[in-house]
Write a protein that holds these residues in place. Structure first.
Motif, short mmCIF file in Angstrom:
data_model
loop_
_atom_site.label_atom_id
_atom_site.label_comp_id
_atom_site.label_asym_id
_atom_site.label_seq_id
_atom_site.Cartn_x
_atom_site.Cartn_y
_atom_site.Cartn_z
N UNK A 91 20.75 -15.28 12.79
CA UNK A 91 19.99 -15.35 14.05
C UNK A 91 19.01 -14.19 14.15
N UNK A 92 19.31 -13.11 13.50
CA UNK A 92 18.42 -11.95 13.50
C UNK A 92 18.17 -11.56 12.04
N UNK A 93 18.64 -10.39 11.61
CA UNK A 93 18.42 -9.98 10.23
C UNK A 93 19.69 -9.52 9.55
N UNK A 94 20.84 -9.78 10.14
CA UNK A 94 22.11 -9.33 9.57
C UNK A 94 22.35 -9.82 8.16
N UNK A 119 19.96 0.10 4.11
CA UNK A 119 19.67 -1.33 4.04
C UNK A 119 18.82 -1.76 5.23
N UNK A 120 19.14 -1.27 6.41
CA UNK A 120 18.35 -1.60 7.60
C UNK A 120 16.91 -1.10 7.44
N UNK A 121 16.76 0.13 6.99
CA UNK A 121 15.42 0.69 6.81
C UNK A 121 14.61 -0.09 5.78
N UNK A 122 15.26 -0.47 4.68
CA UNK A 122 14.59 -1.21 3.62
C UNK A 122 14.11 -2.57 4.14
N UNK A 123 15.00 -3.30 4.80
CA UNK A 123 14.66 -4.63 5.32
C UNK A 123 13.57 -4.52 6.38
N UNK A 171 14.15 -3.99 15.93
CA UNK A 171 13.76 -5.40 15.92
C UNK A 171 14.71 -6.25 15.08
N UNK A 172 15.39 -5.64 14.12
CA UNK A 172 16.27 -6.40 13.22
C UNK A 172 17.39 -7.12 13.97
N UNK A 194 14.94 -12.89 19.30
CA UNK A 194 13.65 -13.50 19.60
C UNK A 194 12.58 -13.07 18.61
N UNK A 195 12.52 -11.79 18.33
CA UNK A 195 11.56 -11.27 17.35
C UNK A 195 11.85 -11.88 15.99
N UNK A 196 13.11 -11.86 15.59
CA UNK A 196 13.47 -12.32 14.26
C UNK A 196 13.33 -13.84 14.10
#
Length: 105
Positions: free
Chosen positions: A17-20, A37-41, A51-52, A56-58
């Motif tokens: 649903x987001x970036x998990x 990993x969060x910073x890379x993505x 935003x990850x 809504x953004x994702x």
């Protein structure tokens, strides 16, 4: 540590649903720590780490990039096609994509 903690953390980021799912993929495939990993993505997607976890953004970004969404949207990549787009976006190899390409030969 290992899988249970990683699963809990990425589930908390709403998975696909987001970036998990993208963050988890980097943790597993590149042995990255969660923040790395969060910073890379985030950098690859051109968004902030905050935003990850914003559904809504994702949602809009995932549709735009063709990297899969929870519900089916006509004309957008699904399944293996979405995973192949994820491979390109994150600069990694995904086993099922490799196997699929092998069957095409």
């Amino acid at each position: 540590m290992g899988m249970p903690i990683t699963h809990i953390m990425t589930s908390g980021m709403s998975g696909i649903r987001a970036a998990g799912d993208l963050v988890a993929r980097m943790e597993f495939s590149k042995s990255m720590r969660l923040n790395d990993a969060k910073n890379y993505v985030a950098k690859k997607l051109g968004v902030t780490t905050m935003d990850l976890s914003d559904e809504y953004v994702m949602r809009e970004l995932r549709e735009e990039l063709g990297i899969g969404v929870v519900t089916s949207v006509a004309g957008t990549p699904k399944g293996i096609a979405a995973k192949m787009n994820i491979e390109k976006l994150l600069d990694l190899k995904i086993n099922c994509c490799e196997k699929f390409r092998g069957k095409l030969k």
